[in-house]
Design a protein around this motif. Sequence first.
Motif, PDB file in Angstrom:
ATOM      1  N   PHE A 225      14.186  30.327  37.597  1.00  0.00           N
ATOM      2  CA  PHE A 225      15.470  31.896  38.331  1.00  0.00           C
ATOM      3  C   PHE A 225      14.676  32.697  36.573  1.00  0.00           C
ATOM      4  O   PHE A 225      14.803  33.885  36.740  1.00  0.00           O
ATOM      5  CB  PHE A 225      16.314  30.239  37.277  1.00  0.00           C
ATOM      6  CG  PHE A 225      16.650  29.618  38.807  1.00  0.00           C
ATOM      7  CD1 PHE A 225      17.499  30.058  39.473  1.00  0.00           C
ATOM      8  CD2 PHE A 225      16.988  28.712  38.378  1.00  0.00           C
ATOM      9  CE1 PHE A 225      17.928  29.116  40.575  1.00  0.00           C
ATOM     10  CE2 PHE A 225      17.099  27.555  39.594  1.00  0.00           C
ATOM     11  CZ  PHE A 225      17.851  27.903  40.485  1.00  0.00           C
TER      12      PHE A 225
ATOM     13  N   GLN B  90      12.405  34.723  38.300  1.00  0.00           N
ATOM     14  CA  GLN B  90      12.433  35.802  39.784  1.00  0.00           C
ATOM     15  C   GLN B  90      13.431  36.797  38.729  1.00  0.00           C
ATOM     16  O   GLN B  90      13.126  38.031  39.010  1.00  0.00           O
ATOM     17  CB  GLN B  90      13.739  34.615  39.914  1.00  0.00           C
ATOM     18  CG  GLN B  90      14.353  35.954  41.644  1.00  0.00           C
ATOM     19  CD  GLN B  90      15.512  35.204  42.064  1.00  0.00           C
ATOM     20  OE1 GLN B  90      16.714  34.292  41.006  1.00  0.00           O
ATOM     21  NE2 GLN B  90      15.180  34.706  42.999  1.00  0.00           N
TER      22      GLN B  90
ATOM     23  N   THR C  62      24.037  29.031  32.246  1.00  0.00           N
ATOM     24  CA  THR C  62      23.080  28.545  32.589  1.00  0.00           C
ATOM     25  C   THR C  62      22.067  30.123  32.284  1.00  0.00           C
ATOM     26  O   THR C  62      22.622  30.666  31.895  1.00  0.00           O
ATOM     27  CB  THR C  62      22.893  28.926  34.471  1.00  0.00           C
ATOM     28  OG1 THR C  62      23.693  30.178  34.667  1.00  0.00           O
ATOM     29  CG2 THR C  62      23.431  27.983  35.347  1.00  0.00           C
TER      30      THR C  62
ATOM     31  N   SER D 178      21.134  34.476  37.592  1.00  0.00           N
ATOM     32  CA  SER D 178      19.855  34.508  37.809  1.00  0.00           C
ATOM     33  C   SER D 178      20.525  35.238  39.277  1.00  0.00           C
ATOM     34  O   SER D 178      20.072  36.257  39.712  1.00  0.00           O
ATOM     35  CB  SER D 178      18.786  33.681  38.375  1.00  0.00           C
ATOM     36  OG  SER D 178      18.315  33.638  39.090  1.00  0.00           O
ATOM     37  N   ASP D 179      21.556  34.820  39.374  1.00  0.00           N
ATOM     38  CA  ASP D 179      21.935  34.937  41.291  1.00  0.00           C
ATOM     39  C   ASP D 179      22.725  35.933  40.960  1.00  0.00           C
ATOM     40  O   ASP D 179      22.870  37.183  41.792  1.00  0.00           O
ATOM     41  CB  ASP D 179      22.898  33.892  41.440  1.00  0.00           C
ATOM     42  CG  ASP D 179      22.717  33.050  42.050  1.00  0.00           C
ATOM     43  OD1 ASP D 179      21.609  31.728  42.078  1.00  0.00           O
ATOM     44  OD2 ASP D 179      23.081  31.722  41.872  1.00  0.00           O
TER      45      ASP D 179
ATOM     46  N   ARG E 233      20.238  38.864  40.790  1.00  0.00           N
ATOM     47  CA  ARG E 233      19.422  38.970  42.606  1.00  0.00           C
ATOM     48  C   ARG E 233      19.804  39.673  42.596  1.00  0.00           C
ATOM     49  O   ARG E 233      20.023  40.474  44.205  1.00  0.00           O
ATOM     50  CB  ARG E 233      19.270  37.600  42.873  1.00  0.00           C
ATOM     51  CG  ARG E 233      17.770  37.642  43.842  1.00  0.00           C
ATOM     52  CD  ARG E 233      17.957  36.583  44.626  1.00  0.00           C
ATOM     53  NE  ARG E 233      19.217  36.021  45.240  1.00  0.00           N
ATOM     54  CZ  ARG E 233      20.107  34.954  44.313  1.00  0.00           C
ATOM     55  NH1 ARG E 233      19.698  33.818  44.061  1.00  0.00           N
ATOM     56  NH2 ARG E 233      21.182  34.792  45.368  1.00  0.00           N
TER      57      ARG E 233
END
Length: 117
Positions: free
Chosen positions: A37, A40, A75, A89-90, A93
């Motif tokens: 993560f 990324q 997180t 991360s999500d 992205r």
Amino acid sequence: MTDTAADPVRDFIAQTIADHPVVLFMKGTPDAPRCGFSAQAVQILDHLSAPFVGVDVLQDDGLREGIKAFTDWPTIPQLYVKGEFVGGSDIVREMFQAGELGTLMADKGVPLGDADA
């Protein structure tokens, strides 16, 4: 009960965010991420050519827990742009894929695409 004593971890986090336009609290370093993560998030910031500072939360357990408490976000990684918590991360992205991350940075005055920044 409020703790009036200084919290060095919280102070470090706040000062780091204040001192740098883009900060990524991550596992590992930008050159050697230690989780997928974090890797990324680094790739996305590199793709945008965003100047950022990576802070390795694995170096200090207090920092790793402190950053989660600072934002009430469970997180790592965590991205901050001009003092504002953007997300993990999500979210990073999804914003990147929608073209929103670059726009957010440009709107906040973060120079993108300048290798000398």
